[in-house]
Design a protein around this motif. Structure first.
Motif, PDB file in Angstrom:
ATOM      1  N   LYS A   1       0.845  -1.191   0.000  1.00  0.00           N
ATOM      2  CA  LYS A   1       0.000   0.000   0.000  1.00  0.00           C
ATOM      3  C   LYS A   1       0.881   1.242   0.000  1.00  0.00           C
ATOM      4  O   LYS A   1       1.973   1.249   0.572  1.00  0.00           O
ATOM      5  CB  LYS A   1      -0.885   0.058   1.241  1.00  0.00           C
ATOM      6  CG  LYS A   1      -1.794  -1.131   1.427  1.00  0.00           C
ATOM      7  CD  LYS A   1      -3.022  -1.013   0.584  1.00  0.00           C
ATOM      8  CE  LYS A   1      -4.046  -2.037   1.037  1.00  0.00           C
ATOM      9  NZ  LYS A   1      -4.460  -2.932   0.024  1.00  0.00           N
ATOM     10  N   GLU A   2       0.374   2.299  -0.612  1.00  0.00           N
ATOM     11  CA  GLU A   2       1.007   3.605  -0.511  1.00  0.00           C
ATOM     12  C   GLU A   2       0.244   4.394   0.543  1.00  0.00           C
ATOM     13  O   GLU A   2      -0.980   4.515   0.472  1.00  0.00           O
ATOM     14  CB  GLU A   2       0.973   4.360  -1.839  1.00  0.00           C
ATOM     15  CG  GLU A   2       1.617   5.731  -1.727  1.00  0.00           C
ATOM     16  CD  GLU A   2       1.550   6.527  -3.013  1.00  0.00           C
ATOM     17  OE1 GLU A   2       2.350   7.455  -3.153  1.00  0.00           O
ATOM     18  OE2 GLU A   2       0.684   6.229  -3.872  1.00  0.00           O
ATOM     19  N   VAL A   3       0.969   4.902   1.529  1.00  0.00           N
ATOM     20  CA  VAL A   3       0.382   5.760   2.546  1.00  0.00           C
ATOM     21  C   VAL A   3       0.825   7.178   2.214  1.00  0.00           C
ATOM     22  O   VAL A   3       2.024   7.471   2.163  1.00  0.00           O
ATOM     23  CB  VAL A   3       0.850   5.362   3.960  1.00  0.00           C
ATOM     24  CG1 VAL A   3       0.254   6.297   4.999  1.00  0.00           C
ATOM     25  CG2 VAL A   3       0.486   3.912   4.258  1.00  0.00           C
ATOM     26  N   MET A   4      -0.145   8.039   1.949  1.00  0.00           N
ATOM     27  CA  MET A   4       0.133   9.442   1.660  1.00  0.00           C
ATOM     28  C   MET A   4      -0.486  10.269   2.779  1.00  0.00           C
ATOM     29  O   MET A   4      -1.643  10.043   3.146  1.00  0.00           O
ATOM     30  CB  MET A   4      -0.474   9.858   0.322  1.00  0.00           C
ATOM     31  CG  MET A   4       0.091   9.102  -0.857  1.00  0.00           C
ATOM     32  SD  MET A   4      -0.557   9.651  -2.443  1.00  0.00           S
ATOM     33  CE  MET A   4      -2.303   9.382  -2.238  1.00  0.00           C
ATOM     34  N   ALA A   5       0.290  11.190   3.312  1.00  0.00           N
ATOM     35  CA  ALA A   5      -0.203  12.032   4.396  1.00  0.00           C
ATOM     36  C   ALA A   5       0.099  13.493   4.081  1.00  0.00           C
ATOM     37  O   ALA A   5       1.210  13.830   3.676  1.00  0.00           O
ATOM     38  CB  ALA A   5       0.436  11.642   5.720  1.00  0.00           C
ATOM     39  N   ILE A   6      -0.891  14.323   4.277  1.00  0.00           N
ATOM     40  CA  ILE A   6      -0.732  15.772   4.157  1.00  0.00           C
ATOM     41  C   ILE A   6      -0.677  16.299   5.587  1.00  0.00           C
ATOM     42  O   ILE A   6      -1.632  16.114   6.347  1.00  0.00           O
ATOM     43  CB  ILE A   6      -1.896  16.397   3.375  1.00  0.00           C
ATOM     44  CG1 ILE A   6      -1.961  15.788   1.972  1.00  0.00           C
ATOM     45  CG2 ILE A   6      -1.735  17.911   3.320  1.00  0.00           C
ATOM     46  CD1 ILE A   6      -3.211  16.119   1.210  1.00  0.00           C
ATOM     47  N   ILE A   7       0.448  16.908   5.944  1.00  0.00           N
ATOM     48  CA  ILE A   7       0.670  17.326   7.318  1.00  0.00           C
ATOM     49  C   ILE A   7       1.155  18.777   7.377  1.00  0.00           C
ATOM     50  O   ILE A   7       1.526  19.364   6.362  1.00  0.00           O
ATOM     51  CB  ILE A   7       1.691  16.405   8.024  1.00  0.00           C
ATOM     52  CG1 ILE A   7       3.052  16.453   7.325  1.00  0.00           C
ATOM     53  CG2 ILE A   7       1.166  14.977   8.093  1.00  0.00           C
ATOM     54  CD1 ILE A   7       4.158  15.709   8.050  1.00  0.00           C
ATOM     55  N   ARG A   8       1.179  19.321   8.593  1.00  0.00           N
ATOM     56  CA  ARG A   8       1.714  20.663   8.806  1.00  0.00           C
ATOM     57  C   ARG A   8       3.231  20.644   8.599  1.00  0.00           C
ATOM     58  O   ARG A   8       3.910  19.704   9.031  1.00  0.00           O
ATOM     59  CB  ARG A   8       1.415  21.129  10.225  1.00  0.00           C
ATOM     60  CG  ARG A   8      -0.025  21.427  10.477  1.00  0.00           C
ATOM     61  CD  ARG A   8      -0.188  21.960  11.908  1.00  0.00           C
ATOM     62  NE  ARG A   8      -1.478  22.575  12.073  1.00  0.00           N
ATOM     63  CZ  ARG A   8      -2.525  21.979  12.631  1.00  0.00           C
ATOM     64  NH1 ARG A   8      -2.413  20.747  13.083  1.00  0.00           N
ATOM     65  NH2 ARG A   8      -3.665  22.615  12.744  1.00  0.00           N
ATOM     66  N   PRO A   9       3.782  21.685   7.979  1.00  0.00           N
ATOM     67  CA  PRO A   9       5.234  21.737   7.754  1.00  0.00           C
ATOM     68  C   PRO A   9       6.037  21.592   9.042  1.00  0.00           C
ATOM     69  O   PRO A   9       7.067  20.922   9.056  1.00  0.00           O
ATOM     70  CB  PRO A   9       5.464  23.112   7.123  1.00  0.00           C
ATOM     71  CG  PRO A   9       4.166  23.437   6.465  1.00  0.00           C
ATOM     72  CD  PRO A   9       3.102  22.825   7.347  1.00  0.00           C
TER      73      PRO A   9
ATOM     74  N   GLY B   1      -3.838  31.943  10.197  1.00  0.00           N
ATOM     75  CA  GLY B   1      -3.135  31.652  11.436  1.00  0.00           C
ATOM     76  C   GLY B   1      -2.384  30.340  11.421  1.00  0.00           C
ATOM     77  O   GLY B   1      -1.666  30.023  12.363  1.00  0.00           O
ATOM     78  N   GLU B   2      -2.516  29.579  10.374  1.00  0.00           N
ATOM     79  CA  GLU B   2      -1.858  28.271  10.259  1.00  0.00           C
ATOM     80  C   GLU B   2      -0.360  28.412  10.026  1.00  0.00           C
ATOM     81  O   GLU B   2       0.398  27.509  10.296  1.00  0.00           O
ATOM     82  CB  GLU B   2      -2.500  27.498   9.098  1.00  0.00           C
ATOM     83  CG  GLU B   2      -1.896  26.162   8.795  1.00  0.00           C
ATOM     84  CD  GLU B   2      -2.159  25.122   9.861  1.00  0.00           C
ATOM     85  OE1 GLU B   2      -1.409  24.133   9.894  1.00  0.00           O
ATOM     86  OE2 GLU B   2      -3.082  25.292  10.673  1.00  0.00           O
TER      87      GLU B   2
ATOM     88  N   ALA C   1       8.882  13.261   0.029  1.00  0.00           N
ATOM     89  CA  ALA C   1       8.174  14.413   0.583  1.00  0.00           C
ATOM     90  C   ALA C   1       8.156  15.553  -0.427  1.00  0.00           C
ATOM     91  O   ALA C   1       9.117  15.754  -1.168  1.00  0.00           O
ATOM     92  CB  ALA C   1       8.839  14.865   1.873  1.00  0.00           C
ATOM     93  N   TRP C   2       7.046  16.263  -0.431  1.00  0.00           N
ATOM     94  CA  TRP C   2       6.883  17.426  -1.283  1.00  0.00           C
ATOM     95  C   TRP C   2       6.350  18.589  -0.464  1.00  0.00           C
ATOM     96  O   TRP C   2       5.562  18.386   0.456  1.00  0.00           O
ATOM     97  CB  TRP C   2       5.839  17.194  -2.382  1.00  0.00           C
ATOM     98  CG  TRP C   2       6.086  16.111  -3.341  1.00  0.00           C
ATOM     99  CD1 TRP C   2       6.701  16.206  -4.549  1.00  0.00           C
ATOM    100  CD2 TRP C   2       5.663  14.747  -3.219  1.00  0.00           C
ATOM    101  NE1 TRP C   2       6.697  14.976  -5.165  1.00  0.00           N
ATOM    102  CE2 TRP C   2       6.066  14.074  -4.370  1.00  0.00           C
ATOM    103  CE3 TRP C   2       4.988  14.027  -2.225  1.00  0.00           C
ATOM    104  CZ2 TRP C   2       5.813  12.729  -4.574  1.00  0.00           C
ATOM    105  CZ3 TRP C   2       4.748  12.692  -2.424  1.00  0.00           C
ATOM    106  CH2 TRP C   2       5.155  12.054  -3.592  1.00  0.00           C
ATOM    107  N   ARG C   3       6.739  19.791  -0.856  1.00  0.00           N
ATOM    108  CA  ARG C   3       6.082  20.992  -0.343  1.00  0.00           C
ATOM    109  C   ARG C   3       4.868  21.203  -1.231  1.00  0.00           C
ATOM    110  O   ARG C   3       4.988  21.225  -2.461  1.00  0.00           O
ATOM    111  CB  ARG C   3       7.008  22.199  -0.448  1.00  0.00           C
ATOM    112  CG  ARG C   3       8.157  22.120   0.490  1.00  0.00           C
ATOM    113  CD  ARG C   3       9.055  23.317   0.354  1.00  0.00           C
ATOM    114  NE  ARG C   3      10.093  23.214   1.357  1.00  0.00           N
ATOM    115  CZ  ARG C   3      11.213  23.887   1.323  1.00  0.00           C
ATOM    116  NH1 ARG C   3      11.440  24.733   0.351  1.00  0.00           N
ATOM    117  NH2 ARG C   3      12.104  23.724   2.269  1.00  0.00           N
ATOM    118  N   VAL C   4       3.709  21.315  -0.610  1.00  0.00           N
ATOM    119  CA  VAL C   4       2.474  21.463  -1.373  1.00  0.00           C
ATOM    120  C   VAL C   4       1.661  22.624  -0.821  1.00  0.00           C
ATOM    121  O   VAL C   4       1.899  23.108   0.289  1.00  0.00           O
ATOM    122  CB  VAL C   4       1.624  20.165  -1.352  1.00  0.00           C
ATOM    123  CG1 VAL C   4       2.360  19.031  -2.046  1.00  0.00           C
ATOM    124  CG2 VAL C   4       1.247  19.773   0.068  1.00  0.00           C
ATOM    125  N   LEU C   5       0.698  23.065  -1.605  1.00  0.00           N
ATOM    126  CA  LEU C   5      -0.268  24.074  -1.189  1.00  0.00           C
ATOM    127  C   LEU C   5      -1.647  23.484  -1.334  1.00  0.00           C
ATOM    128  O   LEU C   5      -1.920  22.756  -2.286  1.00  0.00           O
ATOM    129  CB  LEU C   5      -0.165  25.329  -2.070  1.00  0.00           C
ATOM    130  CG  LEU C   5       1.154  26.091  -2.031  1.00  0.00           C
ATOM    131  CD1 LEU C   5       1.159  27.172  -3.099  1.00  0.00           C
ATOM    132  CD2 LEU C   5       1.367  26.699  -0.659  1.00  0.00           C
TER     133      LEU C   5
END
Length: 121
Positions: A2-10, A44-45, A30-34
């Motif tokens: 399986k591929e686990v992809m997570a979008i998290i806080r920098p 405020g994030e 890892a990628w920097r994403v918007l």
């Protein structure tokens, strides 16, 4: 697999990598994403001043900087990896992120042409 992809806080990236490595999962991409979620971007994030062109009415942002990590693991390791990502990244606040788990049909290590489990170990 399986591929686990997570979008998290920098700001959680370093700790997430450390925990995954300790658990035996040091390899990831890892990628920097918007992006933005239902909240449509909270100014405020981020810990820096947001350029006015990125702002929209209502105090939000068009997009919020995040990190996207991806790792391929054996099926039986998915619960451990997901639980670790949640433990490190869950604050209970809007913007904690998302995790996606997708099937992987095959993997090939280019250098050795190893396939499947051997290619990700």
């Amino acid at each position: 697999m399986k591929e686990v992809m997570a979008i998290i806080r920098p700001k959680q990236m370093t700790r997430t990598k450390e925990v995954l490595a300790v658990l035996g999962f040091p390899a990831l991409t890892a990628w920097r994403v918007l992006g933005r979620g239902k909240q449509k971007g909270l100014a405020g994030e981020v810990s820096f001043e947001v350029h006015p062109k990125l702002m929209k009415q209502g105090g939000g942002m068009k997009f919020v900087p995040k990190r996207l990590i991806s790792l391929v693991v054996e099926d039986e390791d998915v619960p451990l990896v997901v639980a670790a990502i949640i433990k490190v990244n869950r604050t209970g606040e809007i913007g904690d992120g998302r995790i996606f788990v997708c099937p992987v049909d095959d993997a090939v290590r280019i250098r050795t042409q190893e396939r499947s489990s051997e290619a990700i170990s």
